[in-house]
Scaffold this motif. Sequence first.
Motif, short mmCIF file in Angstrom:
data_model
loop_
_atom_site.label_atom_id
_atom_site.label_comp_id
_atom_site.label_asym_id
_atom_site.label_seq_id
_atom_site.Cartn_x
_atom_site.Cartn_y
_atom_site.Cartn_z
N PRO A 1 8.13 0.54 2.87
CA PRO A 1 7.58 1.12 4.21
C PRO A 1 6.56 2.02 4.43
CG PRO A 1 10.15 1.62 3.56
CD PRO A 1 9.25 0.86 2.20
N ASP A 2 5.85 2.42 3.29
CA ASP A 2 4.69 3.44 3.35
C ASP A 2 3.66 2.79 3.86
OD1 ASP A 2 6.41 5.76 2.99
OD2 ASP A 2 5.98 5.75 0.89
N VAL A 3 3.81 1.27 3.46
CA VAL A 3 2.32 0.28 3.78
C VAL A 3 2.78 -0.18 5.18
CG1 VAL A 3 1.24 -1.65 3.16
CG2 VAL A 3 2.13 -0.07 1.41
N VAL A 4 1.67 -0.04 6.09
CA VAL A 4 1.80 -0.33 7.41
C VAL A 4 0.78 -1.42 7.70
CG1 VAL A 4 1.73 0.54 9.84
CG2 VAL A 4 2.88 2.18 8.09
N VAL B 1 -0.10 -2.02 -4.33
CA VAL B 1 1.08 -1.90 -5.16
C VAL B 1 1.56 -0.49 -5.49
CG1 VAL B 1 1.79 -2.12 -7.96
CG2 VAL B 1 -0.01 -3.67 -6.83
N ASP B 2 2.72 0.10 -5.41
CA ASP B 2 3.19 1.19 -5.38
C ASP B 2 3.29 1.68 -6.89
OD1 ASP B 2 4.63 3.65 -5.15
OD2 ASP B 2 6.09 3.06 -3.94
N ILE B 3 2.34 2.84 -7.41
CA ILE B 3 2.31 3.32 -8.48
C ILE B 3 2.62 4.92 -8.50
CG2 ILE B 3 0.61 1.50 -9.53
CD1 ILE B 3 -1.48 3.56 -9.13
N ARG B 4 3.72 5.12 -7.76
CA ARG B 4 4.10 6.42 -7.75
C ARG B 4 5.45 6.33 -8.57
NH1 ARG B 4 4.81 6.75 -1.35
NH2 ARG B 4 5.77 4.80 -2.04
N LYS B 5 5.32 7.29 -9.64
CA LYS B 5 6.15 7.04 -10.59
C LYS B 5 7.85 7.51 -10.04
CE LYS B 5 5.31 9.09 -14.39
NZ LYS B 5 5.14 9.65 -15.64
N THR B 6 7.91 8.53 -9.15
CA THR B 6 9.03 8.89 -8.81
C THR B 6 9.60 7.83 -7.53
OG1 THR B 6 8.12 10.60 -7.49
CG2 THR B 6 8.90 11.02 -9.54
N SER B 7 8.78 7.02 -6.97
CA SER B 7 9.09 6.26 -5.72
C SER B 7 10.20 5.26 -6.30
CB SER B 7 7.82 5.62 -5.34
OG SER B 7 8.22 4.57 -4.31
N PRO B 8 11.23 5.04 -5.13
CA PRO B 8 12.06 3.80 -5.25
C PRO B 8 11.54 2.68 -5.31
CG PRO B 8 12.29 4.85 -3.17
CD PRO B 8 11.32 5.58 -3.84
N THR B 9 10.25 2.20 -4.95
CA THR B 9 9.70 1.11 -5.04
C THR B 9 8.29 1.12 -5.91
OG1 THR B 9 8.16 1.92 -3.10
CG2 THR B 9 10.06 0.47 -2.76
N PHE B 10 8.47 2.07 -6.88
CA PHE B 10 7.62 1.92 -8.03
C PHE B 10 7.30 0.45 -8.58
CE2 PHE B 10 6.59 2.10 -12.48
CZ PHE B 10 5.31 2.86 -12.55
N GLY B 11 6.14 0.08 -8.95
CA GLY B 11 5.83 -1.27 -9.63
C GLY B 11 6.11 -2.32 -8.45
N GLN B 12 6.45 -2.13 -6.99
CA GLN B 12 6.62 -3.29 -6.46
C GLN B 12 5.18 -3.34 -5.49
OE1 GLN B 12 10.02 -3.22 -4.02
NE2 GLN B 12 11.12 -2.16 -5.76
N TRP B 13 5.06 -4.44 -4.96
CA TRP B 13 3.78 -4.83 -4.37
C TRP B 13 3.97 -5.63 -2.94
CZ3 TRP B 13 2.69 -9.71 -2.75
CH2 TRP B 13 3.45 -10.88 -3.12
#
Length: 184
Positions: free
Chosen positions: A9-12, A85-97
């Motif tokens: 959701p942070d990507v728009v 690609v989400d590379i925020r370690k604490t994000s629930p979508t870490f490692g997703q694109w």
Amino acid sequence: MRTTRLAIPDVVLIEPKVFGDTRGFFFESFNQRAFDEATGTSYQFVQDNHSRSCRGVLRGLHYQIQKPQGKLVRVVRGAVWDVAVDIRKTSPTFGQWVGAELSEDNQHQLWVPPGFAHGFVVLSETADFLYKTTDYYAPQHERCIAWDDKTLAIGWPSLGTTAIQLSVKDLAGSALADAEVYDI
């Protein structure tokens, strides 16, 4: 403009309202107030960049481990498949694109916030790619994740008989498992 939050959701995805007729077209390519409302952020952009690449060129997956850049990206000539690609370690979508086609025809833009690796592959004969950044380029902090990392399994489109072309820097991209990522 119409905005769509993607699977992360942070990507728009931003679709500006285009006014056109037989003479051509007009659209507002950036409006700070509308951008802030659409993304729920208040970032200021400090740098504009323009790259031109030929079919099959793949740039990325780039990020700056310090001085992270948010990027508002678009294509003014040609077409690309653009990936965040989400590379925020604490994000629930870490490692997703997530990915989207950006082209001169659809006029779509993609907001890639700080904390993401970013890349694109050129689908057309050439593409002119423009992007605004929220922080200045800092080459000493630039990092690259391999575009073909098996754990990411990015769905890059087929280019038929055209081979992927990478820079020396991008050829040396690391696996996500070995990459420096954000602790946010």
